[in-house]
Design an enzyme around this catalytic site. Sequence first.
Site, PDB file in Angstrom:
ATOM      1  N   LYS A  71     -46.037 -47.651 -85.292  1.00  8.24           N
ATOM      2  CA  LYS A  71     -44.711 -47.122 -85.610  1.00  8.24           C
ATOM      3  C   LYS A  71     -44.776 -46.283 -86.886  1.00  8.24           C
ATOM      4  O   LYS A  71     -45.523 -46.607 -87.826  1.00  8.24           O
ATOM      5  CB  LYS A  71     -43.768 -48.309 -85.787  1.00  8.24           C
ATOM      6  CG  LYS A  71     -42.325 -47.996 -86.096  1.00  8.24           C
ATOM      7  CD  LYS A  71     -41.574 -49.318 -86.244  1.00  8.24           C
ATOM      8  CE  LYS A  71     -40.109 -49.122 -86.558  1.00  8.24           C
ATOM      9  NZ  LYS A  71     -39.430 -50.441 -86.712  1.00  8.24           N
ATOM     10  N   SER A  80     -35.905 -50.924 -83.437  1.00  7.30           N
ATOM     11  CA  SER A  80     -36.378 -49.687 -84.031  1.00  7.30           C
ATOM     12  C   SER A  80     -37.797 -49.294 -83.605  1.00  7.30           C
ATOM     13  O   SER A  80     -38.246 -48.181 -83.930  1.00  7.30           O
ATOM     14  CB  SER A  80     -36.339 -49.803 -85.564  1.00  7.30           C
ATOM     15  OG  SER A  80     -37.119 -50.881 -86.034  1.00  7.30           O
ATOM     16  N   SER A 130     -36.363 -55.639 -83.583  1.00  3.88           N
ATOM     17  CA  SER A 130     -37.038 -54.362 -83.382  1.00  3.88           C
ATOM     18  C   SER A 130     -38.418 -54.360 -82.747  1.00  3.88           C
ATOM     19  O   SER A 130     -38.930 -53.301 -82.421  1.00  3.88           O
ATOM     20  CB  SER A 130     -37.111 -53.602 -84.707  1.00  3.88           C
ATOM     21  OG  SER A 130     -35.829 -53.290 -85.163  1.00  3.88           O
TER      22      SER A 130
END
Length: 468
Positions: free
Chosen positions: A80, A155, A179
């Site tokens: 990420k 996320s 997330s």
Amino acid sequence: MSKQITRFDATRLAELVRNRELSPVEIVKAHLDRIEAVDPKINAIVTIAEGALGAAKGAEDAVMAGEALGPLHGVPFTAKDSIDTAGVLTQRGSPIFRGRMPAQDATSVARLKQAGGILLAKTNLPEFSYWIESDNLLSGRSNNPWDVTRTPGGSSGGESAAIAAGMSPLGLGTDLAISVRGPAAQTGITSMKATHGRVPMTGIWPRAPRRFWHVGPMARSVRDVGLAFSQLMGPDGQDAFSTIIGGFDAGVARPNARPLRVGWMVGPGFGPVDPDVAATVRSAAEALKDLGVHVEHVGIPALERDFALDVFNRLHVMEMKPAFREATAGREGEMYKMAKTMLSLPDTSMADFVDAEQAAERLRDGYADYFTRFDALITHVLPIPAHKHGVDRFTIDGQAVDATYLQGATVPLNVTGLPGLAMRFGTSPDGMPINVQVVGAWQAEATILHIASLLEGVSPVNNLFPDI
């Protein structure tokens, strides 16, 4: 052959490398080809690591020279874009951090590299990792590979989409309230948020509120999540929350022979749940019962007394706002909608903050009491399957709620620090994945990985790959 390579899980790829049946160069090239073929539809990848092919060649040379190989030798992974990667852009989903090039890897990235993994690419996220959709002003919106009109979550939504679409076999995401587990549920992959402090957050932003943030592995199999976690765990001498020392068996065998006791629930205490999702949780519980596990339908009174989502909201806003103000000072015009929303929220009064802290302790006590009688808890991850882009209000089982309610079953584990694993066990009537969440006691990752592996072995899901 290239497409077949991208369907192998990380554990199998590592075996093929060790056995000299596939070279790391072949594997990395296959995944780069897959990214080129499908990412224009998904927009999960924000940066390709330019050194990936060079690292693959080095890994191949090590195999041919007979050197000792790590457990992930030659296996590509993604991360990420809030997780620092040395020499590879880490821009945090915001124009404010455009062009940011870290000098050092985050601890989690360094550890996967030490295990032989090869950084392939960085993946999309919401601005500052703060929302349940992966959309921002810098790299745009990510799509769900099962249905591009729907979200892959947030996320860590770019990460979940990349893994589900075969662009990566293994990845790193972060989790403040939902997330890594929510995006896994929306794309049908597997992920785990370990006990708070098990994996250092060093080199990841934002850090506030530190007691709720986690970094965790995301993959397409339970064994991959266990293998990655075995390499990620342990203190690094920099993250003061990461103090848990001890070994971990990357396999899925139960650490002792005592019969398992597992409870299951979809509420009350989590908010409303779609009937198809609730039925999937019930099916997972019945599957465990058929395997000889003692299973009961349970309730946790502490969740009914103190709604964890409300507790979380009263605590985290006060702690995140200073970090957001500092990051955006003088560049407020470059903020996207969620950073603006966060900074516009009213401050929590000190009395309300203290009350919420006490509520968090009651939630921890409630789970502690539950785990004196049970080894694990099966719940839903999300109350609905992946939703359409841009929706912020839902009617779930006849009740109107806003989008924050999607965190109802995940956020209790951030407030309490408990470990939770998300894995697919069903499919909605319109073909979208439905995951269940396996929750364990503190530091009981081996137990939830074992239970998840049992469920994986009897899962009714046949097709793990979207047609894209």
